[in-house]
Design an enzyme around this catalytic site. Sequence first.
Site, short mmCIF file in Angstrom:
data_model
loop_
_atom_site.label_atom_id
_atom_site.label_comp_id
_atom_site.label_asym_id
_atom_site.label_seq_id
_atom_site.Cartn_x
_atom_site.Cartn_y
_atom_site.Cartn_z
N SER A 233 0.71 -0.94 0.17
CA SER A 233 -0.15 -0.36 0.23
C SER A 233 1.10 0.97 0.35
CB SER A 233 -0.91 -0.19 1.35
OG SER A 233 -1.98 0.70 1.30
N GLU B 247 -9.81 -5.50 -4.34
CA GLU B 247 -9.09 -4.49 -3.16
C GLU B 247 -8.95 -3.38 -2.51
OE1 GLU B 247 -5.68 -3.57 -2.39
OE2 GLU B 247 -4.52 -4.60 -4.52
N HIS C 279 -8.07 -5.48 0.26
CA HIS C 279 -7.03 -4.71 0.70
C HIS C 279 -6.79 -5.71 2.23
CE1 HIS C 279 -3.93 -1.74 0.11
NE2 HIS C 279 -4.49 -0.90 0.99
#
Length: 442
Positions: free
Chosen positions: A186, A311, A374
Amino acid sequence: MKNEILATIAQGTLKGTDEEGMMTFYRIPYGTNAGRFREVGAAPTWEGTRDANEPGPVFPQNKSRLSSVLGNKPGEGNQSEDAFHVNVWTPSLTGSRPVLFWIHGGAWVTGGGALPWYRGANLAKNGDVVVVTVSYRLGALGTLYLPGVTDGNMAVGDLLAALKWTKDNIAAFGGDSDNITVAGQSAGAWYTLMLTGHPEASRLFKRSIAMSYPGSFTPISKERAAELADALVEELGCKDNPARIADIPIAEVLKAQETAPKKATSKHHRLAPPSFLPIAGDHGVAERLEEAVIKYSGGSKPLMMGLTQEEAAAFFHALPIPKPIYRVGVKIAGKKVFEKPTQHLLEAMNETGSKVYLYSFAWQSPSERLGAPHCIDLPFMFGNLDDWADAPMLEGADTAKLHQLSEQLQGAVLRFVKTGNPSSDEETWPEYCGDKEMTVIA
């Protein structure tokens, strides 16, 4: 009585601990706290032996907005403005092993290398590698641009200092200073690629891993950064004397960091979060990140990237959105923020001659609205599933399946760290050169 685990570096002697059979050294200072908004100072020295057997603090931050997916850890509450630390896991202090330098994510505003989510013992043990995790300044503390007070991009300076520290000291932990892989997830993936395209940092490591790269977020201009800073000092009541921000209690700064972006005049900042992004043009941060990566990698840096299948579900799953609309929205958002920028960069890198690989993590969480959100690949990559025991995204999962997937993903990552290629005798990973050239993990 156990033998003491001692390592000696230029700064002094460290006393570590045994963690799952790995020599572990926590809270090693890579720099000195020179004050809020100031560049990190030189790494300190000490007399005698410094205890390095307990995790240290993380930098000041508000609660993570992904706690409903990841859970929470007590370490998140252990905060300090002096958290300029790295942590090291190694099988032995002798030898010359590949090194994994890990940059945590958290939307540029949360996280820390000392958190148990990023314990590197399992990686070090299974791969015979040295693992380093780092903490860097977050939010306004890491990126505020306020001329006369700070030039911004303090977090970039932190990461560069920590990477240089690793290059200079990792041999004392049995690591090969000429075989370093920088990796992150990320915001950590964003910083990984920023360092890959950094004129100074790119010379310090050999290859890169970027998981869930949020490529739709680009460095902000000085004009936008100054506008955000103006809103912050106004919120804190020190617009007439902005230098006072260096002395305002950190709790007040963190609170204003949440509210100020919504009051900034630019439409850009009303789209927060995140708002406190690195600033283009200073400290080696390129305006066009992908172009810099291609320029400084020169076709010689292998790159491994990863995506999760849903995600955006991590950010939207709790919203009262009807199921059909929700699924479409998750797909569109994930494609825009993560998938398209990742594919675009890999295709461009492939054209330069770089070895590039992509995986899609598709295992589905038992929580139906999450899918493969995610961060879902993190516990599998680190292989520390016990440290994620309270993570809602894993609740109710088949433990045997979790360990099987962990072996698959972790093994690929470790092979890439060692050789620049994630393939094994049993599983060949194709190089990425188009939409279908990826490895699916499910």
